[in-house]
Motif scaffolding. Structure first.
Motif, PDB file in Angstrom:
ATOM      1  N   SER A 185       0.827  -1.207   0.000  1.00 54.14           N
ATOM      2  CA  SER A 185       0.000   0.000   0.000  1.00 54.14           C
ATOM      3  C   SER A 185       0.863   1.260   0.000  1.00 54.14           C
ATOM      4  O   SER A 185       0.366   2.362  -0.283  1.00 54.14           O
ATOM      5  N   GLY A 186       2.140   1.132   0.317  1.00 56.23           N
ATOM      6  CA  GLY A 186       3.043   2.267   0.280  1.00 56.23           C
ATOM      7  C   GLY A 186       4.442   1.825  -0.100  1.00 56.23           C
ATOM      8  O   GLY A 186       4.762   0.635  -0.067  1.00 56.23           O
ATOM      9  N   VAL A 187       5.279   2.795  -0.463  1.00 54.65           N
ATOM     10  CA  VAL A 187       6.667   2.511  -0.804  1.00 54.65           C
ATOM     11  C   VAL A 187       7.563   3.125   0.265  1.00 54.65           C
ATOM     12  O   VAL A 187       7.104   3.881   1.119  1.00 54.65           O
ATOM     13  N   ALA A 188       8.853   2.789   0.209  1.00 45.46           N
ATOM     14  CA  ALA A 188       9.801   3.317   1.185  1.00 45.46           C
ATOM     15  C   ALA A 188       9.735   4.849   1.195  1.00 45.46           C
ATOM     16  O   ALA A 188       9.899   5.479   0.141  1.00 45.46           O
ATOM     17  N   PRO A 189       9.467   5.474   2.340  1.00 42.21           N
ATOM     18  CA  PRO A 189       9.281   6.927   2.370  1.00 42.21           C
ATOM     19  C   PRO A 189      10.423   7.714   1.752  1.00 42.21           C
ATOM     20  O   PRO A 189      10.201   8.704   1.052  1.00 42.21           O
ATOM     21  N   ALA A 190      11.663   7.265   1.971  1.00 43.54           N
ATOM     22  CA  ALA A 190      12.806   8.012   1.447  1.00 43.54           C
ATOM     23  C   ALA A 190      12.848   8.022  -0.071  1.00 43.54           C
ATOM     24  O   ALA A 190      13.492   8.886  -0.672  1.00 43.54           O
ATOM     25  N   ALA A 191      12.171   7.061  -0.714  1.00 42.14           N
ATOM     26  CA  ALA A 191      12.192   6.969  -2.171  1.00 42.14           C
ATOM     27  C   ALA A 191      10.849   7.320  -2.797  1.00 42.14           C
ATOM     28  O   ALA A 191      10.682   7.204  -4.017  1.00 42.14           O
ATOM     29  N   SER A 192       9.895   7.762  -1.987  1.00 40.78           N
ATOM     30  CA  SER A 192       8.528   7.954  -2.486  1.00 40.78           C
ATOM     31  C   SER A 192       8.412   9.102  -3.488  1.00 40.78           C
ATOM     32  O   SER A 192       7.415   9.188  -4.208  1.00 40.78           O
ATOM     33  N   HIS A 193       9.426   9.964  -3.555  1.00 39.20           N
ATOM     34  CA  HIS A 193       9.362  11.056  -4.537  1.00 39.20           C
ATOM     35  C   HIS A 193       9.678  10.555  -5.942  1.00 39.20           C
ATOM     36  O   HIS A 193       9.454  11.275  -6.920  1.00 39.20           O
ATOM     37  N   ARG A 194      10.190   9.312  -6.046  1.00 38.81           N
ATOM     38  CA  ARG A 194      10.492   8.803  -7.382  1.00 38.81           C
ATOM     39  C   ARG A 194       9.963   7.388  -7.636  1.00 38.81           C
ATOM     40  O   ARG A 194       9.829   6.976  -8.781  1.00 38.81           O
TER      41      ARG A 194
END
Length: 353
Positions: free
Chosen positions: A285-294
């Protein structure tokens, strides 16, 4: 059910599947009609639906608070119509305004165990299979994305020793992706066929947890350090407990497994507490927060397909059982019974794909 009749598979009650007819609705100008070629069956999420153990079937998921709450009607009441999330199909009709897609192109995505699906043009355009690709790679778009997301959450560094607990389909993909990221991979599973498959597909070593403590063996082999990262993919609390024991001091355990009910056997006052273990949940449901901008779910889906087409992930050998769509209820019974030797099962829809 006639093999030629447009239909979908629904769950009317625990362990009670049925086919329902699909209406051949006309397309709007921006829509595309897809004929399903293959549909993968999940032995994790789908089995929890089939057995009636999934929390969405007993409680309501409140989007605003992101909590499961008590309610008169659960999020997934019967009949459950959202079975299936590993589909691939072929365009058979396009709407009047669709000028960038054509009949015959192949599409991957999630639309459930059904013979046909109507999708918006944008959905299809983002999910076209590469020209010349084996269409079967499409069934791994979502489970491949789940595995890649877990590897991203693990933060693997080249040269790391990564222990993967659970060598079912997602664990096999995690093992391949971790090795492709530069790690030395140790696969852990009590089932010999799964350990053999992992070795055949590139794992460096496999261990049978029934033959003694995995933690003690890996710590002995690493001079007491332990694995740099452990990834738990089985959904068994005993495996998570051993992953916590196996990982190095102040290092990361990624919990990818879908745990059903209580996670018994976790001794959180022991290695977890004294070794300052970082426990991270990975869920699609989500991706790693540090990489969520890409990184997004769509990019993960597309990447799972591209890496197969380029030969960097070899997932087709994971398909061990293939049956016609008309035999789907019997296939679910076999999965539920834990038929030996079964990894990825797949439904076919009477095509020459």
């Amino acid at each position: 059910m006639s093999a030629s009749q447009p239909s979908a598979l629904v769950l009317n009650a625990p362990r009670t599947l049925a086919f329902v007819p699909l209406e051949a609705a006309p397309l709007t100008s921006e829509q595309v009609r897809i004929r399903t070629l293959f549909s993968g069956v999940s032995a994790g999420t789908e089995l929890s639906q089939y057995r009636g153990t999934n929390p969405f079937m007993h409680r309501r998921w409140d989007e605003s608070s992101r909590l499961f709450v008590a309610a008169d009607s659960p999020s997934w009441p019967y009949p459950v119509r959202n079975l299936g999330y590993e589909e691939v199909g072929e365009i058979v009709e396009v709407g009047g305004a669709v000028d960038d897609l054509r009949v015959g192109q192949r599409v991957f995505g999630t639309w459930g165990h059904r013979t046909h699906h109507i999708a918006q043009r944008d959905f299809v355009r983002d999910r076209l299979l590469p020209v010349g690709a084996d269409a079967r790679i499409g069934i791994f778009s979502h489970i491949g994305a789940v595995a890649l997301n877990g590897v991203h959450d693990a933060g693997i560094r080249m040269g790391d020793l990564v222990a993967v607990f659970g060598l079912g389909v997602p664990g096999q993909i995690v093992a391949q992706a971790a090795r492709a990221s530069g790690a030395t991979v140790v696969g852990v599973d009590p089932v010999k066929d799964r350990r053999d498959m992992a070795i055949a597909l590139g794992a460096d070593r496999v261990l049978d947890p029934r033959e003694g403590s995995v933690a003690e063996r890996i710590k002995a082999d690493t001079g007491g350090r332990g694995a740099d990262v452990c990834i738990e993919v089985s959904g068994a609390s005993t495996a998570l407990a051993e992953a916590i024991r196996t990982v190095a001091y102040s290092s990361r355990v990624v919990a990818m497994g879908f745990f059903q009910g209580e996670a018994r056997g976790l001794q959180l006052g022991e290695e977890f507490h004294h070794n300052r273990i970082e426990l991270v949940c990975s869920q699609i449901s989500g991706v790693a927060p540090a990489a969520s901008h890409r990184w997004s779910k769509l990019r993960l889906w597309q990447t799972a397909i591209r890496l197969q087409h380029e030969g960097r992930l070899n997932l087709l050998p994971l398909i061990t059982h293939t049956v016609p769509f008309t035999e789907a209820p019997a296939l679910f019974e076999r999965i539920d019974a834990g038929e030996p030797g079964m990894l990825q099962s797949m439904l076919t829809f009477g095509t020459d794909a």
